[in-house]
Write a protein that holds these residues in place. Structure first.
Motif, PDB file in Angstrom:
ATOM      1  N   THR A  10      65.126  35.749  15.909  1.00 44.97           N
ATOM      2  CA  THR A  10      64.036  35.928  15.297  1.00 44.97           C
ATOM      3  C   THR A  10      63.055  34.439  14.843  1.00 44.97           C
ATOM      4  OG1 THR A  10      65.912  35.960  13.452  1.00 44.97           O
ATOM      5  CG2 THR A  10      65.062  38.123  14.241  1.00 44.97           C
ATOM      6  N   PHE A  11      63.874  33.575  15.101  1.00 50.03           N
ATOM      7  CA  PHE A  11      63.706  31.899  14.441  1.00 50.03           C
ATOM      8  C   PHE A  11      63.158  32.394  13.357  1.00 50.03           C
ATOM      9  CE2 PHE A  11      62.950  32.661  19.515  1.00 50.03           C
ATOM     10  CZ  PHE A  11      63.827  31.567  19.854  1.00 50.03           C
ATOM     11  N   ASP A  12      64.139  32.930  12.654  1.00 50.02           N
ATOM     12  CA  ASP A  12      63.369  32.829  10.782  1.00 50.02           C
ATOM     13  C   ASP A  12      64.244  31.913  10.543  1.00 50.02           C
ATOM     14  OD1 ASP A  12      62.307  33.796   9.250  1.00 50.02           O
ATOM     15  OD2 ASP A  12      63.155  36.072   9.155  1.00 50.02           O
ATOM     16  N   PRO A  13      64.088  30.571  10.317  1.00 50.19           N
ATOM     17  CA  PRO A  13      63.587  30.062  11.105  1.00 50.19           C
ATOM     18  C   PRO A  13      64.567  29.348  12.347  1.00 50.19           C
ATOM     19  CG  PRO A  13      64.772  28.180   9.417  1.00 50.19           C
ATOM     20  CD  PRO A  13      65.250  30.013   9.097  1.00 50.19           C
ATOM     21  N   ILE A  14      62.881  28.787  13.067  1.00 51.86           N
ATOM     22  CA  ILE A  14      64.569  28.075  13.917  1.00 51.86           C
ATOM     23  C   ILE A  14      64.436  26.701  13.609  1.00 51.86           C
ATOM     24  CG2 ILE A  14      61.638  26.856  14.580  1.00 51.86           C
ATOM     25  CD1 ILE A  14      62.001  27.118  17.559  1.00 51.86           C
ATOM     26  N   HIS A  15      65.642  26.314  14.766  1.00 47.36           N
ATOM     27  CA  HIS A  15      66.380  24.710  13.581  1.00 47.36           C
ATOM     28  C   HIS A  15      66.876  24.732  15.313  1.00 47.36           C
ATOM     29  CE1 HIS A  15      70.413  27.524  14.991  1.00 47.36           C
ATOM     30  NE2 HIS A  15      70.035  27.870  14.180  1.00 47.36           N
ATOM     31  N   ALA A  54      54.024  36.023  13.367  1.00 41.99           N
ATOM     32  CA  ALA A  54      52.648  34.979  12.671  1.00 41.99           C
ATOM     33  C   ALA A  54      53.359  33.770  12.041  1.00 41.99           C
ATOM     34  CB  ALA A  54      51.205  35.618  12.169  1.00 41.99           C
ATOM     35  N   LEU A  55      53.779  33.862  10.736  1.00 43.15           N
ATOM     36  CA  LEU A  55      54.659  32.756  10.700  1.00 43.15           C
ATOM     37  C   LEU A  55      55.482  32.053  11.734  1.00 43.15           C
ATOM     38  CD1 LEU A  55      55.017  33.861   6.599  1.00 43.15           C
ATOM     39  CD2 LEU A  55      52.415  32.220   7.616  1.00 43.15           C
ATOM     40  N   ARG A  56      56.391  32.763  11.774  1.00 41.56           N
ATOM     41  CA  ARG A  56      57.763  32.133  12.904  1.00 41.56           C
ATOM     42  C   ARG A  56      57.386  31.740  14.033  1.00 41.56           C
ATOM     43  NH1 ARG A  56      60.891  36.904  14.595  1.00 41.56           N
ATOM     44  NH2 ARG A  56      59.249  38.438  13.967  1.00 41.56           N
ATOM     45  N   CYS A  57      55.862  32.276  14.745  1.00 38.09           N
ATOM     46  CA  CYS A  57      56.211  31.561  16.118  1.00 38.09           C
ATOM     47  C   CYS A  57      55.251  30.153  15.694  1.00 38.09           C
ATOM     48  CB  CYS A  57      54.242  32.550  16.639  1.00 38.09           C
ATOM     49  SG  CYS A  57      54.969  33.987  17.441  1.00 38.09           S
ATOM     50  N   LYS A  58      54.830  30.102  14.224  1.00 39.02           N
ATOM     51  CA  LYS A  58      53.932  28.951  14.368  1.00 39.02           C
ATOM     52  C   LYS A  58      54.611  27.997  14.257  1.00 39.02           C
ATOM     53  CE  LYS A  58      51.235  25.472  12.949  1.00 39.02           C
ATOM     54  NZ  LYS A  58      50.560  24.683  13.970  1.00 39.02           N
ATOM     55  N   MET A  59      56.108  28.774  13.845  1.00 41.03           N
ATOM     56  CA  MET A  59      56.837  27.756  13.280  1.00 41.03           C
ATOM     57  C   MET A  59      57.870  27.108  14.791  1.00 41.03           C
ATOM     58  SD  MET A  59      59.622  28.086  10.089  1.00 41.03           S
ATOM     59  CE  MET A  59      59.313  30.060  10.023  1.00 41.03           C
ATOM     60  N   VAL A  60      58.025  28.039  15.232  1.00 39.19           N
ATOM     61  CA  VAL A  60      58.340  27.613  17.232  1.00 39.19           C
ATOM     62  C   VAL A  60      57.699  26.470  17.316  1.00 39.19           C
ATOM     63  CG1 VAL A  60      58.870  28.741  18.870  1.00 39.19           C
ATOM     64  CG2 VAL A  60      59.447  30.142  17.262  1.00 39.19           C
ATOM     65  N   ARG A  61      56.339  27.204  17.417  1.00 39.51           N
ATOM     66  CA  ARG A  61      55.004  25.869  18.145  1.00 39.51           C
ATOM     67  C   ARG A  61      55.280  24.896  17.631  1.00 39.51           C
ATOM     68  NH1 ARG A  61      50.956  27.704  20.678  1.00 39.51           N
ATOM     69  NH2 ARG A  61      50.839  29.932  19.899  1.00 39.51           N
ATOM     70  N   LEU A  62      55.918  23.964  16.675  1.00 40.08           N
ATOM     71  CA  LEU A  62      56.233  23.689  15.580  1.00 40.08           C
ATOM     72  C   LEU A  62      57.048  22.584  16.691  1.00 40.08           C
ATOM     73  CD1 LEU A  62      54.683  23.543  11.868  1.00 40.08           C
ATOM     74  CD2 LEU A  62      53.465  22.367  14.165  1.00 40.08           C
ATOM     75  N   ALA A  63      58.326  23.688  15.955  1.00 35.85           N
ATOM     76  CA  ALA A  63      59.048  22.945  16.689  1.00 35.85           C
ATOM     77  C   ALA A  63      59.395  22.119  18.134  1.00 35.85           C
ATOM     78  CB  ALA A  63      60.250  23.707  16.471  1.00 35.85           C
ATOM     79  N   ILE A  64      58.639  22.653  19.059  1.00 37.53           N
ATOM     80  CA  ILE A  64      58.433  22.561  20.781  1.00 37.53           C
ATOM     81  C   ILE A  64      57.623  21.577  21.319  1.00 37.53           C
ATOM     82  CG2 ILE A  64      59.852  24.780  20.838  1.00 37.53           C
ATOM     83  CD1 ILE A  64      57.013  25.948  22.110  1.00 37.53           C
ATOM     84  N   GLU A  65      56.894  20.795  19.667  1.00 35.87           N
ATOM     85  CA  GLU A  65      55.924  20.116  20.348  1.00 35.87           C
ATOM     86  C   GLU A  65      56.366  18.803  20.521  1.00 35.87           C
ATOM     87  OE1 GLU A  65      53.572  19.461  16.565  1.00 35.87           O
ATOM     88  OE2 GLU A  65      52.562  21.053  16.973  1.00 35.87           O
ATOM     89  N   GLY A  66      56.897  18.453  22.109  1.00 34.92           N
ATOM     90  CA  GLY A  66      57.036  16.498  22.013  1.00 34.92           C
ATOM     91  C   GLY A  66      57.708  17.815  23.460  1.00 34.92           C
ATOM     92  N   PHE A  67      58.477  18.665  23.717  1.00 35.30           N
ATOM     93  CA  PHE A  67      59.018  19.991  25.070  1.00 35.30           C
ATOM     94  C   PHE A  67      58.227  20.384  25.707  1.00 35.30           C
ATOM     95  CE2 PHE A  67      61.523  19.330  21.163  1.00 35.30           C
ATOM     96  CZ  PHE A  67      63.220  18.697  21.655  1.00 35.30           C
ATOM     97  N   PRO A  68      58.102  19.109  27.131  1.00 36.46           N
ATOM     98  CA  PRO A  68      56.499  19.659  27.478  1.00 36.46           C
ATOM     99  C   PRO A  68      56.828  20.682  28.963  1.00 36.46           C
ATOM    100  CG  PRO A  68      57.361  18.001  28.651  1.00 36.46           C
ATOM    101  CD  PRO A  68      58.275  17.934  27.350  1.00 36.46           C
TER     102      PRO A  68
END
Length: 202
Positions: A10-15, A54-68
């Motif tokens: 669920t990544f609610d939130p991703i950690h 949509a909020l959970r997806c946004k948190m995932v997108r933020l978390a994986i920035e920097g991991f190409p």
């Protein structure tokens, strides 16, 4: 053929524990990519209100920035109704027949997998990468549990040689609701997003 790791939840939130498992799977099994796949309507999460996809997806997108080699997959959140892993894997094979999929799980899932929807279909459609962690009250140790599932379901299960982070998304929601900082456990960008949008407040 690409070797794709699937990190579902669920990544609610991703950690940071999710990121650590994804990174270990990518490095240890030489995967091409790891797809972080937030669940749409998880049938086993009826005990609490799940944050909007949509909020959970946004948190995932933020978390994986920097991991190409990490990417957000909205494959499940775009589906209607309950989302089951067995059905998700079937559809993934239909949409991406050229890929081989590795499903990344924590040790707890390895002990609970027989309670999933059609566990035999899950284990016949993917390679399971399981983080190693012993549970004192478990009926078997990790090696015995893997051997049991391999024998019963002819499953392909491989160990991830890393520790699991001793925190859960549920605990992080509780901490945030009581005004405690969670910066030790989530990327700063995710913590800022939670605070800006006032997520997990009573």
């Amino acid at each position: 053929m690409a070797e794709i790791g699937i990190m579902g939840g669920t990544f609610d939130p991703i950690h940071n524990g999710h990121l650590m498992l994804g990174r270990q799977a990518y490095e240890e099994y030489h995967l091409d990519e790891v797809w972080f796949m937030p669940s749409g309507n998880p049938p086993h999460k009826k005990d609490h209100l799940v944050t909007d996809a949509a909020l959970r997806c946004k948190m995932v997108r933020l978390a994986i920035e920097g991991f190409p080699k990490f990417r957000l997959s909205e494959f499940e959140v775009q589906r209607a109704g309950n989302t089951y892993t067995a059905e998700t894997l079937r559809l993934l094979h239909l949409h991406y027949p050229e890929h081989r999929f590795y499903f990344i799980v924590g040790a707890d899932s390895l002990y609970e997998i027989e309670n999933w929807f059609h566990p035999e279909q899950v284990m016949s459609q993917t390679i399971l990468l399981a983080a190693g962690r012993e549970y004192a009250d478990a009926p078997r140790n990790m090696e015995e549990q893997i051997a049991y599932l391999k024998e019963k379901y002819k499953a392909d299960i491989r160990m991830l040689h890393c520790r699991e982070m001793d925190i859960s998304s549920n605990e992080l929601r509780e901490m945030e609701s009581h005004g405690h900082r969670i910066s030790r456990y989530v990327p700063r960008s995710v913590e800022n997003y939670i605070q800006i949008h006032k997520l997990y407040q009573d």
